[in-house]
Motif scaffolding. Structure first.
Motif, PDB file in Angstrom:
ATOM      1  N   ILE A  46       0.941  -1.277   0.210  1.00  0.00           N
ATOM      2  CA  ILE A  46      -0.324  -0.202  -0.026  1.00  0.00           C
ATOM      3  C   ILE A  46       0.933   1.070   0.457  1.00  0.00           C
ATOM      4  O   ILE A  46       0.882   2.120  -0.610  1.00  0.00           O
ATOM      5  CB  ILE A  46      -1.296   0.024   1.616  1.00  0.00           C
ATOM      6  CG1 ILE A  46      -2.323  -0.785   1.059  1.00  0.00           C
ATOM      7  CG2 ILE A  46      -1.804   0.826   1.179  1.00  0.00           C
ATOM      8  CD1 ILE A  46      -2.811  -1.665   2.024  1.00  0.00           C
ATOM      9  N   GLY A  47       1.946   1.049   1.066  1.00  0.00           N
ATOM     10  CA  GLY A  47       2.528   2.612   0.592  1.00  0.00           C
ATOM     11  C   GLY A  47       3.573   2.751  -0.528  1.00  0.00           C
ATOM     12  O   GLY A  47       3.881   4.109  -0.903  1.00  0.00           O
ATOM     13  N   TYR A  48       4.167   1.503  -0.977  1.00  0.00           N
ATOM     14  CA  TYR A  48       4.431   1.535  -2.209  1.00  0.00           C
ATOM     15  C   TYR A  48       2.849   2.405  -3.300  1.00  0.00           C
ATOM     16  O   TYR A  48       4.408   3.137  -4.159  1.00  0.00           O
ATOM     17  CB  TYR A  48       4.871   0.113  -2.826  1.00  0.00           C
ATOM     18  CG  TYR A  48       5.572   0.284  -4.579  1.00  0.00           C
ATOM     19  CD1 TYR A  48       6.973   0.901  -4.707  1.00  0.00           C
ATOM     20  CD2 TYR A  48       5.102   0.156  -5.163  1.00  0.00           C
ATOM     21  CE1 TYR A  48       7.416   0.818  -5.865  1.00  0.00           C
ATOM     22  CE2 TYR A  48       5.266  -0.481  -6.908  1.00  0.00           C
ATOM     23  CZ  TYR A  48       6.514   0.112  -6.607  1.00  0.00           C
ATOM     24  OH  TYR A  48       7.170  -0.109  -7.536  1.00  0.00           O
ATOM     25  N   VAL A  49       2.227   2.202  -3.513  1.00  0.00           N
ATOM     26  CA  VAL A  49       1.662   2.049  -4.640  1.00  0.00           C
ATOM     27  C   VAL A  49       1.348   4.139  -4.150  1.00  0.00           C
ATOM     28  O   VAL A  49       0.778   4.112  -5.186  1.00  0.00           O
ATOM     29  CB  VAL A  49       0.058   1.663  -4.106  1.00  0.00           C
ATOM     30  CG1 VAL A  49      -0.974   1.879  -5.192  1.00  0.00           C
ATOM     31  CG2 VAL A  49       0.572   0.406  -4.650  1.00  0.00           C
ATOM     32  N   GLU A  50       0.898   4.085  -2.993  1.00  0.00           N
ATOM     33  CA  GLU A  50       0.543   5.654  -2.332  1.00  0.00           C
ATOM     34  C   GLU A  50       2.042   6.271  -2.724  1.00  0.00           C
ATOM     35  O   GLU A  50       1.385   7.002  -3.758  1.00  0.00           O
ATOM     36  CB  GLU A  50       0.503   5.671  -1.294  1.00  0.00           C
ATOM     37  CG  GLU A  50      -0.455   5.315  -0.630  1.00  0.00           C
ATOM     38  CD  GLU A  50      -1.351   5.329   0.495  1.00  0.00           C
ATOM     39  OE1 GLU A  50      -0.438   5.453   1.413  1.00  0.00           O
ATOM     40  OE2 GLU A  50      -1.972   5.192   1.380  1.00  0.00           O
ATOM     41  N   ASP A  51       3.289   5.494  -2.828  1.00  0.00           N
ATOM     42  CA  ASP A  51       3.919   6.501  -3.034  1.00  0.00           C
ATOM     43  C   ASP A  51       4.467   6.987  -4.957  1.00  0.00           C
ATOM     44  O   ASP A  51       4.671   8.017  -5.237  1.00  0.00           O
ATOM     45  CB  ASP A  51       5.542   5.767  -2.958  1.00  0.00           C
ATOM     46  CG  ASP A  51       7.181   6.617  -2.991  1.00  0.00           C
ATOM     47  OD1 ASP A  51       6.973   7.460  -2.730  1.00  0.00           O
ATOM     48  OD2 ASP A  51       7.821   6.187  -4.097  1.00  0.00           O
ATOM     49  N   GLN A  52       4.003   5.948  -5.153  1.00  0.00           N
ATOM     50  CA  GLN A  52       4.065   6.368  -6.942  1.00  0.00           C
ATOM     51  C   GLN A  52       3.002   6.590  -7.429  1.00  0.00           C
ATOM     52  O   GLN A  52       3.425   7.798  -8.347  1.00  0.00           O
ATOM     53  CB  GLN A  52       3.734   4.449  -7.490  1.00  0.00           C
ATOM     54  CG  GLN A  52       4.797   3.483  -7.200  1.00  0.00           C
ATOM     55  CD  GLN A  52       5.847   3.983  -7.222  1.00  0.00           C
ATOM     56  OE1 GLN A  52       6.223   4.209  -9.274  1.00  0.00           O
ATOM     57  NE2 GLN A  52       7.314   3.721  -7.279  1.00  0.00           N
ATOM     58  N   GLY A  53       1.746   6.943  -6.573  1.00  0.00           N
ATOM     59  CA  GLY A  53       0.693   7.379  -6.767  1.00  0.00           C
ATOM     60  C   GLY A  53       1.604   9.007  -6.756  1.00  0.00           C
ATOM     61  O   GLY A  53       1.267   9.930  -7.268  1.00  0.00           O
ATOM     62  N   GLN A  54       1.610   9.847  -5.617  1.00  0.00           N
ATOM     63  CA  GLN A  54       1.956  10.835  -5.542  1.00  0.00           C
ATOM     64  C   GLN A  54       3.615  10.778  -6.422  1.00  0.00           C
ATOM     65  O   GLN A  54       3.559  12.244  -6.525  1.00  0.00           O
ATOM     66  CB  GLN A  54       2.555  10.862  -3.502  1.00  0.00           C
ATOM     67  CG  GLN A  54       3.230  11.920  -3.229  1.00  0.00           C
ATOM     68  CD  GLN A  54       2.479  13.214  -3.300  1.00  0.00           C
ATOM     69  OE1 GLN A  54       1.040  13.187  -3.203  1.00  0.00           O
ATOM     70  NE2 GLN A  54       3.005  14.222  -3.531  1.00  0.00           N
ATOM     71  N   ARG A  55       4.070   9.882  -6.564  1.00  0.00           N
ATOM     72  CA  ARG A  55       5.690  10.579  -7.778  1.00  0.00           C
ATOM     73  C   ARG A  55       4.368  10.545  -9.107  1.00  0.00           C
ATOM     74  O   ARG A  55       4.865  12.063  -9.874  1.00  0.00           O
ATOM     75  CB  ARG A  55       6.062   9.485  -7.884  1.00  0.00           C
ATOM     76  CG  ARG A  55       6.485   9.546  -6.885  1.00  0.00           C
ATOM     77  CD  ARG A  55       8.287   8.005  -6.393  1.00  0.00           C
ATOM     78  NE  ARG A  55       8.994   8.103  -7.988  1.00  0.00           N
ATOM     79  CZ  ARG A  55       9.326   7.145  -8.369  1.00  0.00           C
ATOM     80  NH1 ARG A  55       9.876   5.890  -7.612  1.00  0.00           N
ATOM     81  NH2 ARG A  55      10.140   7.514  -9.246  1.00  0.00           N
ATOM     82  N   GLN A  56       3.283  10.272  -9.376  1.00  0.00           N
ATOM     83  CA  GLN A  56       2.300  10.043 -10.626  1.00  0.00           C
ATOM     84  C   GLN A  56       1.586  11.797 -10.226  1.00  0.00           C
ATOM     85  O   GLN A  56       1.897  12.347 -11.286  1.00  0.00           O
ATOM     86  CB  GLN A  56       1.791   9.250 -11.155  1.00  0.00           C
ATOM     87  CG  GLN A  56       0.527   8.951 -12.000  1.00  0.00           C
ATOM     88  CD  GLN A  56      -0.236   8.034 -12.359  1.00  0.00           C
ATOM     89  OE1 GLN A  56       0.045   7.803 -11.550  1.00  0.00           O
ATOM     90  NE2 GLN A  56      -0.548   7.711 -13.576  1.00  0.00           N
ATOM     91  N   ARG A  57       1.699  12.134  -9.273  1.00  0.00           N
ATOM     92  CA  ARG A  57       0.614  13.009  -9.028  1.00  0.00           C
ATOM     93  C   ARG A  57       1.889  14.285  -9.615  1.00  0.00           C
ATOM     94  O   ARG A  57       1.289  15.099  -9.914  1.00  0.00           O
ATOM     95  CB  ARG A  57      -0.066  13.421  -7.983  1.00  0.00           C
ATOM     96  CG  ARG A  57      -1.393  12.643  -8.508  1.00  0.00           C
ATOM     97  CD  ARG A  57      -1.894  12.763  -6.807  1.00  0.00           C
ATOM     98  NE  ARG A  57      -2.269  12.766  -6.217  1.00  0.00           N
ATOM     99  CZ  ARG A  57      -1.477  11.445  -5.168  1.00  0.00           C
ATOM    100  NH1 ARG A  57      -2.484  10.157  -6.137  1.00  0.00           N
ATOM    101  NH2 ARG A  57      -0.901  11.253  -3.825  1.00  0.00           N
ATOM    102  N   SER A  58       3.008  13.993  -8.922  1.00  0.00           N
ATOM    103  CA  SER A  58       3.787  15.591  -9.305  1.00  0.00           C
ATOM    104  C   SER A  58       4.678  15.102  -9.995  1.00  0.00           C
ATOM    105  O   SER A  58       4.973  16.762 -11.113  1.00  0.00           O
ATOM    106  CB  SER A  58       5.022  15.242  -8.290  1.00  0.00           C
ATOM    107  OG  SER A  58       4.417  14.804  -6.557  1.00  0.00           O
ATOM    108  N   ALA A  59       4.687  14.331 -10.845  1.00  0.00           N
ATOM    109  CA  ALA A  59       5.406  14.304 -12.502  1.00  0.00           C
ATOM    110  C   ALA A  59       3.925  14.919 -13.507  1.00  0.00           C
ATOM    111  O   ALA A  59       4.544  16.043 -13.960  1.00  0.00           O
ATOM    112  CB  ALA A  59       5.381  13.093 -12.786  1.00  0.00           C
ATOM    113  N   ALA A  60       3.151  14.768 -13.592  1.00  0.00           N
ATOM    114  CA  ALA A  60       1.793  15.644 -14.377  1.00  0.00           C
ATOM    115  C   ALA A  60       2.270  16.544 -13.453  1.00  0.00           C
ATOM    116  O   ALA A  60       1.701  17.787 -14.626  1.00  0.00           O
ATOM    117  CB  ALA A  60       0.429  14.627 -13.440  1.00  0.00           C
TER     118      ALA A  60
END
Length: 517
Positions: free
Chosen positions: A278-292
């Motif tokens: 779950i933490g990895y998915v949330e981190d990936q989601g945060q990185r994706q939002r930041s990149a967007a």
């Protein structure tokens, strides 16, 4: 001496043999004999097994009856030192004594290890342990099948570890993990899990765990059986082996797709840690939002920089608007000048457009047309006369006898050609006729009337369309039913009902079942 021999009792060979047999069986009964197997060539056609037990000083014949051979925990193998339990007896027909074996076990741990190593080399030579056969484990299995004892600590450790890491659906196939029935039960469990359907009432596992606790080599021997190794190697579901402690090694460890040192380690290898995932998915989601956001900000800056160099929309149409105004002013003046010029030209030519001039012009043209028509009639009559005279001259030069001779000559030349043409086309026509007959037979075999002849019927609606499903009909609809011997009409009666299983002919319909007529 002769008198003594003369007075001795006489025995037949059978009596002596039976006496020796009773003496041996009564004196020894059940014994345990240690020796090396020699001369074993597998089971006889009758199912019995015959071989010899030997040591450094002697040998003894041995036999294992068909019924006992199937129950042996360890099967005889050439050169294996064993301890055989059975009863001594004799075989009178050949004057030999032998042991009828009922139980067989290796003579000590050294013999077991030798048997294990020989079996390992045999299976490895077949390629059952090759790395290329190993399959990757599913990252997140939906269902996990566990093959172990349901009462031991192993299953509790596995369930507890799975619950801590990633709660999953677990199916337990209970088996005995030691003893004579261990191997067949494990084989049945592996094959049973593989036989489950993917969408059945019992879900098919995505991963199998074969597990048990530690123990001696004799306790773990069921997992060294060849049948168990072959079943795990043939499994279509990936398998994790967790048999014994970290220092224990069995043949299933080589055949499995992964070996775990303990059952707890097998559970850890089966699923990831849910919180970490779950933490990895949330981190990936945060990185994706930041990149967007960074990409959008960069594109916004580029758009602003590009728009700064563009002229204003009003400036783009100013020059065109000015040209339009000038053209509008010039258009009015040009229209006035054009009207004046056309008026002057009309006044210049109007005196020549009087009715008298038009009548004179018409009369002149009519006269010229009449002269041309008369000349055309005369020329046509003259041409017809010339062609008629020429035709008569040619006809006079043609005689009927000459034409008949030419016709006979042409017929004589054409007759052989016609015969050759017929002979050349006859095979082609025959082939076409055979092909047409074959296609006709194939078309007849595909005809639906053959299906009707086997007892089926064709149902069509009022428009002549084929009825393919019950849902396309409603009460009161008119249908036609075509059988092999004719066609009848019918009307749908009753309300639509749920599909029911058709009973045998003559049975009473179940409650709620509708009839067609």
């Amino acid at each position: 001496m002769t008198d003594i021999l003369t007075n001795a009792a006489e025995f037949t060979v059978t009596e002596i043999s039976n006496a020796v047999k009773r003496t041996v069986e009564e004196s020894f009964g059940y014994v345990r004999v240690r020796g090396e197997i020699s001369g074993f060539r597998g089971q006889h056609a009758s199912g019995h097994a015959y071989f010899t037990l030997k040591d450094a000083g002697a040998c003894i014949d041995a036999v294992v009856w068909k019924g006992n051979f199937a129950r042996l925990r360890f099967k005889p193998e050439e050169g294996l030192e064993v301890i055989a339990t059975g009863r001594l007896t004799t075989f009178p027909r050949s004057s030999k004594y032998q042991i009828v074996i009922e139980a067989l076990e290796p003579a000590g741990a050294g013999a077991l290890m030798a048997l294990l190593e020989e079996r390992r080399r045999k299976l490895q030579a077949e390629g059952l342990f090759d790395r290329e056969r190993k399959r990757p484990l599913p990252y997140l299995p939906r269902v996990i099948g566990v093959i172990t004892s349901p009462t031991g600590a192993v299953i509790r450790d596995i369930l507890h570890r799975l619950d801590d890491r990633f709660p999953s659906h677990v199916l337990v196939w209970p088996v005995r993990v030691q003893g004579e029935t261990c191997a067949p039960e494990v084989v049945t469990a592996v094959e049973g899990f593989n036989a489950l359907e993917a969408n059945g009432s019992i879900p098919r596992p995505d991963l199998l765990i074969v597990a048990r606790g530690g123990g001696s080599i004799e306790d773990l021997w069921g997992f060294n059986e060849e049948a168990v190794v072959r079943a795990i190697a043939a499994s279509a579901i990936p398998v994790i082996s967790a048999v014994g402690h970290e220092t224990d090694t069995t043949l299933v460890d080589y055949a499995a797709d992964m070996r775990a040192p303990t059952p707890t380690a097998a559970a850890e290898a089966a699923v990831p840690v849910r919180s970490e995932l779950i933490g990895y998915v949330e981190d990936q989601g945060q990185r994706q939002r930041s990149a967007a956001r960074r990409i959008a900000a960069s594109l916004r800056d580029r758009l602003r920089a590009a728009s700064a160099g563009l002229p204003r929309p009003a400036d783009l149409v100013t020059e065109a608007r000015q040209r339009l105004d000038h053209a509008g002013v010039n258009l009015l003046a040009a229209l006035r000048h054009a009207g004046q010029r056309k008026t002057i030209e009309l006044n210049r030519v109007s005196p020549r457009l009087s009715p008298l001039l038009l009548r004179q012009r018409t009369a002149e043209l009519s006269r010229r047309l009449g002269d041309a028509g008369r000349r055309s009639d005369a020329g046509l009559t003259l041409c017809i006369e010339r062609r008629d005279n020429r035709l008569r001259t040619i006809a006079a030069g043609l005689s009927t006898r000459a034409l008949e001779g030419e016709i006979r000559h042409a017929r004589a030349r054409l007759a052989p050609l016609a015969d050759r043409l017929v002979a050349a086309h006859r095979p082609a026509i025959g082939q076409r006729r055979e092909r047409l007959d074959t296609l006709g037979q194939l078309l007849a075999s595909y005809s639906y009337r053959n299906v009707l002849a086997r007892g089926f019927a064709l149902v069509t609606d009022a428009e002549g369309e084929i009825v393919r499903a019950r849902g396309s009909l409603a009460p009161g609809d008119t249908i036609s039913i075509e059988f092999a011997d004719g066609e009848i009409g019918a009307t749908i009666a009753g309300a639509p009902a749920s599909p029911v299983r058709r009973k045998k002919s003559g049975a009473v319909p179940e409650a709620g079942q509708q009839t067609l007529f």
